[in-house]
Write an enzyme that holds these catalytic residues in place. Structure first.
Site, short mmCIF file in Angstrom:
data_model
loop_
_atom_site.label_atom_id
_atom_site.label_comp_id
_atom_site.label_asym_id
_atom_site.label_seq_id
_atom_site.Cartn_x
_atom_site.Cartn_y
_atom_site.Cartn_z
N CYS A 2 47.12 -16.00 20.34
CA CYS A 2 47.69 -17.06 21.17
C CYS A 2 47.27 -16.79 22.62
O CYS A 2 46.71 -15.75 22.92
CB CYS A 2 49.21 -17.03 21.11
SG CYS A 2 49.86 -17.04 19.44
N ARG A 27 42.12 -19.80 22.31
CA ARG A 27 42.83 -18.71 21.64
C ARG A 27 43.81 -19.22 20.59
O ARG A 27 44.39 -18.43 19.84
CB ARG A 27 43.60 -17.88 22.68
CG ARG A 27 42.73 -17.28 23.75
CD ARG A 27 43.56 -16.51 24.73
NE ARG A 27 44.20 -15.37 24.11
CZ ARG A 27 43.65 -14.19 23.93
NH1 ARG A 27 42.41 -13.98 24.33
NH2 ARG A 27 44.30 -13.20 23.37
N TRP A 75 48.59 -20.06 17.99
CA TRP A 75 47.83 -20.05 16.73
C TRP A 75 48.75 -19.35 15.75
O TRP A 75 48.95 -18.14 15.85
CB TRP A 75 46.51 -19.29 16.92
CG TRP A 75 45.55 -19.42 15.79
CD1 TRP A 75 44.91 -20.56 15.38
CD2 TRP A 75 45.09 -18.37 14.93
NE1 TRP A 75 44.08 -20.28 14.32
CE2 TRP A 75 44.17 -18.95 14.03
CE3 TRP A 75 45.35 -17.01 14.83
CZ2 TRP A 75 43.52 -18.21 13.05
CZ3 TRP A 75 44.69 -16.28 13.86
CH2 TRP A 75 43.80 -16.87 12.98
N ASN A 101 51.98 -13.11 22.79
CA ASN A 101 50.74 -13.08 22.01
C ASN A 101 50.71 -11.75 21.29
O ASN A 101 50.84 -10.70 21.92
CB ASN A 101 49.53 -13.20 22.96
CG ASN A 101 48.22 -12.91 22.26
OD1 ASN A 101 48.05 -13.24 21.10
ND2 ASN A 101 47.30 -12.27 22.97
N GLY A 102 50.58 -11.79 19.97
CA GLY A 102 50.55 -10.54 19.20
C GLY A 102 51.45 -10.67 17.99
O GLY A 102 51.83 -11.78 17.60
N GLU A 481 23.20 -16.49 11.01
CA GLU A 481 23.88 -17.07 12.16
C GLU A 481 23.83 -18.61 12.11
O GLU A 481 24.82 -19.27 12.40
CB GLU A 481 23.24 -16.54 13.45
CG GLU A 481 23.80 -17.09 14.73
CD GLU A 481 25.30 -16.84 14.96
OE1 GLU A 481 25.91 -16.12 14.17
OE2 GLU A 481 25.84 -17.43 15.90
N LYS A 485 27.10 -20.94 12.06
CA LYS A 485 27.30 -21.93 13.13
C LYS A 485 27.59 -23.29 12.52
O LYS A 485 28.50 -23.99 12.92
CB LYS A 485 26.01 -21.98 13.95
CG LYS A 485 26.06 -22.11 15.40
CD LYS A 485 26.63 -21.04 16.26
CE LYS A 485 27.80 -20.30 15.81
NZ LYS A 485 28.09 -19.05 16.41
N GLU A 488 31.08 -23.34 10.36
CA GLU A 488 32.36 -23.13 11.06
C GLU A 488 32.79 -24.33 11.88
O GLU A 488 33.97 -24.55 12.08
CB GLU A 488 32.33 -21.87 11.93
CG GLU A 488 31.44 -21.93 13.14
CD GLU A 488 31.51 -20.67 13.99
OE1 GLU A 488 32.57 -20.05 14.07
OE2 GLU A 488 30.46 -20.32 14.59
N HIS A 504 16.98 -15.25 -7.24
CA HIS A 504 17.73 -14.37 -8.14
C HIS A 504 19.09 -14.95 -8.49
O HIS A 504 20.03 -14.21 -8.78
CB HIS A 504 17.86 -12.97 -7.52
CG HIS A 504 16.53 -12.31 -7.35
ND1 HIS A 504 15.83 -11.79 -8.41
CD2 HIS A 504 15.74 -12.16 -6.26
CE1 HIS A 504 14.67 -11.31 -7.98
NE2 HIS A 504 14.58 -11.53 -6.67
N LYS A 603 39.33 -18.04 18.90
CA LYS A 603 38.16 -17.41 19.52
C LYS A 603 38.11 -15.91 19.27
O LYS A 603 37.05 -15.36 19.03
CB LYS A 603 38.17 -17.70 21.02
CG LYS A 603 37.02 -17.11 21.79
CD LYS A 603 35.76 -17.90 21.59
CE LYS A 603 34.58 -17.32 22.32
NZ LYS A 603 33.33 -17.72 21.66
#
Ligand code: F6R
Length: 608
Positions: A2, A27, A75, A101-102, A481, A485, A488, A504, A603
């Site tokens: 957060c 965040r 979040w 936050n935490g 990557e 990208k 997401e 394979h 993030k």
């Protein structure tokens, strides 16, 4: 994860809080809230959804008078996203407000105890425990109550706290969650991250674990966990306010993609002196480098992908063995570490829980650690033995672009230093590498100038269901990557494979029209890559290829080719990633999604 902010000063607090929260929305963005002291009481507003809902509800903060307050963007971890679960949380008499936050790990036990003492809870959050616990310990002295709470709660926290009985003061506390304090001209601020305060000041204090900050309009004091005063030194942040704004672009991601030439120029100007890589920038001597038996790169997500690229480069250029570990796997698999190896942790935020834990684990085993980090003062930057900062500036979009580029550049420069120390890179090689790196910013600009073509192509693929990316060597690393990208932010299913591996198993998924992105920049591997393109083409795939100018044979097999300018074989990822970032960006734009804030993501991932 957060974001928290706080302001005490001459201006109305709520608009300042909203402005800071907007910089921290990366965040977390499932709900937001603010508490201000309005002259009589603590007033608060909460809103489910993006920050703009809270802004609208409070008319951009205007409906909340008062010059002191705290704010939060959430979040969800404990309790679903809802108005009731969003912060601030208050004690029953609404005289103490807290943003957090935490994660308070022992919240269930504390909650039971508080309930048995007559407290009742409104939310399902761990944070509400802090508000009630503060109420329980508060006997008129906020500092005393806070230190008692700090001794009782376990877990991680950055807290912003206001007390109605102390209407000119903000308290802030930190343990294992980032927290900074900014000293402004017209007031002082707290925040989870520097971009939130840049508009007001570049003079900041990084709060350490177990420290308490006490802010009034014109003073800032610090205390330890026992309430004893401590001295702290402020730092001047180089980032400017403009770096944390969209600067005319529609999204931060678009802006950050376009900032990559600057990122590369800045990295070079910090690390190259008189045409040579300045080894002092890496805080290691050539002797130190010679003693290293192996490099072990540990990171998450895109940062890990730069590590995969780097493995090819360190091994190819310096002939030093490299292992690449996902941070979430590293310490749980009981790795066999060599006392002479160097553990390299890569992290944009410097707060990623798994990367942080990997760093601590390596240190506990007595292994030397080097961190490549973008955020100065972050946990990883503080804990690593050697810190190499990247020069991307604040990165706001959830999907990383410019920090990724800065990490790649740092690897190139480190590899050259190692190569020189180990006698594998001569002065002529170094000069040639530097010359190539110096061309990269302009070459990236050339690719960016072609963005309309990429957008036109991307618009045709907004309805794609599956996209596979393939490549060999460093082109495999870039495929990882490119795939991340795309998926997401656009939510299109995508996977990346070493091109030779597809047959394979996964090739059975290729059917008429399946989109395959083939990255083939490596001259020596080109015939092999072309065979792999032919394999998927003959199963019906539509192939977009990214290759270097001059590799015209790719046009004969691929359906659509994006060219990048010629560069050294080790540096192609810095160019090849640009059209692939743009592709992901434009597909997502075409789908009408919020590019900067993809669903379910934050993030920096501060939980394991
Ligand atoms: C993807 C992305 C993530 C991060 C990962 C590590 O676009 O940004 O995969 O790379 O979460 O984060 P940091 O670098 O902050 O440790």
């Amino acid at each position: 994860m957060c974001g928290i902010v706080g302001y005490v000063g001459k201006s109305q607090a709520a608009p300042v809080l909203l402005d800071g929260l907007a910089k921290l929305e990366y965040r977390g963005y499932d709900s937001a809230g603010m508490a201000v002291y309005d002259g009589n009481k603590i007033a608060f507003e909460k809103a489910l959804g993006r920050l703009k809902v809270l802004s609208e509800k409070t008319h951009d903060g205007e409906t909340m008078p008062g010059t002191i307050g705290i704010g939060h963007t959430r979040w969800a971890t404990h309790g679903e996203p809802s108005e009731i679960n969003s912060h601030p949380h208050l004690n029953e008499s609404e005289t103490i407000a807290v943003v957090h936050n935490g994660i308070i790990e022992n919240y269930a036990k504390l909650k039971d105890k508080l309930i048995s003492r007559g407290y009742s809870f409104k939310s399902q959050t761990d944070t509400e425990v802090v508000a009630h616990l503060l109420d329980y310990y508060y006997k008129g002295d906020p500092l005393e109550a806070i230190t008692k709470v700090m001794h009782r709660v376990e877990g991680s926290y950055a807290l912003g706290i206001i007390f109605a009985e102390h209407p000119d003061e903000i308290f802030a506390v930190r343990k294992d969650s980032p927290l900074i304090v900014g000293r402004g001209k017209d007031g002082n601020l707290i925040a989870s991250d520097v971009p939130a305060v840049l508009k007001y000041t570049r003079n900041v204090y990084f709060i350490d674990n177990g420290e308490i900050a006490h802010l009034t309009e014109d003073a800032i004091d610090f205390f330890d966990v026992d309430g004893q005063p401590i001295e702290k030194e402020s730092k001047t942040i180089e980032w400017d306010a403009e770096a944390a704004s969209k600067g005319g672009y529609e999204y931060f991601m678009e802006k950050e993609i376009h900032e990559q030439p600057k990122t590369i120029r800045d990295t070079l100007s910090h690390h190259v002196k008189d045409g040579k890589v300045n080894i002092e920038g890496f805080n290691m001597s050539e002797d130190d480098m010679r003693q290293i038996s192996r490099i072990r790169i540990v990171a998450c997500g895109s940062a890990y992908h730069t590590g995969v690229t780097a493995k090819y480069i360190y091994e190819g250029m310096c002939r030093i063995p490299v292992e690449c570990d996902l941070a979430s796997e590293f310490r749980y698999r009981n790795p066999i570490l060599d006392p002479n190896e160097l553990v390299v942790i890569i992290s944009q935020s410097g707060e990623t829980a798994d990367s942080k834990a990997a760093l601590i684990y390596a240190k506990e085993q007595g292994i030397r650690t080097l961190a490549i980090v973008n955020v100065e003062g972050s946990s990883i930057a503080r804990d690593a033995d050697i810190v190499v900062l990247t020069y991307a500036g604040p990165e706001i979009a959830v999907a990383t672009t410019k920090a990724y580029s800065a990490q790649l550049m740092t690897h190139y420069l480190l590899a050259i230093s190692f190569g020189k120390a180990l006698g594998k890179v001569s002065e002529e090689d170094e000069a040639k590498y530097i010359q190539s790196m110096r061309k990269l910013p302009e070459q990236i600009e050339m690719v960016l100038n072609n963005k309309e073509r990429i957008q036109r192509f991307a618009n045709r693929y907004v309805t794609a269901h599956d996209v596979y990316f393939i490549g060999r060597g460093v082109d495999y690393a870039i495929s990882l990557e490119a795939s991340l990208k795309l998926k997401e932010i656009s939510y299109i299913h995508s996977e990346a494979y070493a091109a030779g591996e597809l047959k394979h198993g996964t090739i059975s998924l290729i059917e008429e029209g399946t989109l395959v992105g083939a990255v083939c920049t490596q001259k020596e591997l080109l015939p092999k890559s072309i065979s792999n393109i032919v394999e998927v083409k003959s199963r019906g795939a539509f192939v977009i290829a990214v290759t270097t100018v001059g590799n015209t044979e790719v046009e004969e097999v691929a359906d659509y080719v994006m060219y990048i300018p010629e560069t050294d074989q080790y540096f192609t990822n810095s160019l090849a990633i640009i059209p692939l970032q743009l592709f992901a960006y434009y597909v997502t734009l075409g789908k009408g999604f919020d590019v900067d804030k993809p669903r379910n993501l934050a993030k920096s991932v501060t939980v394991e």
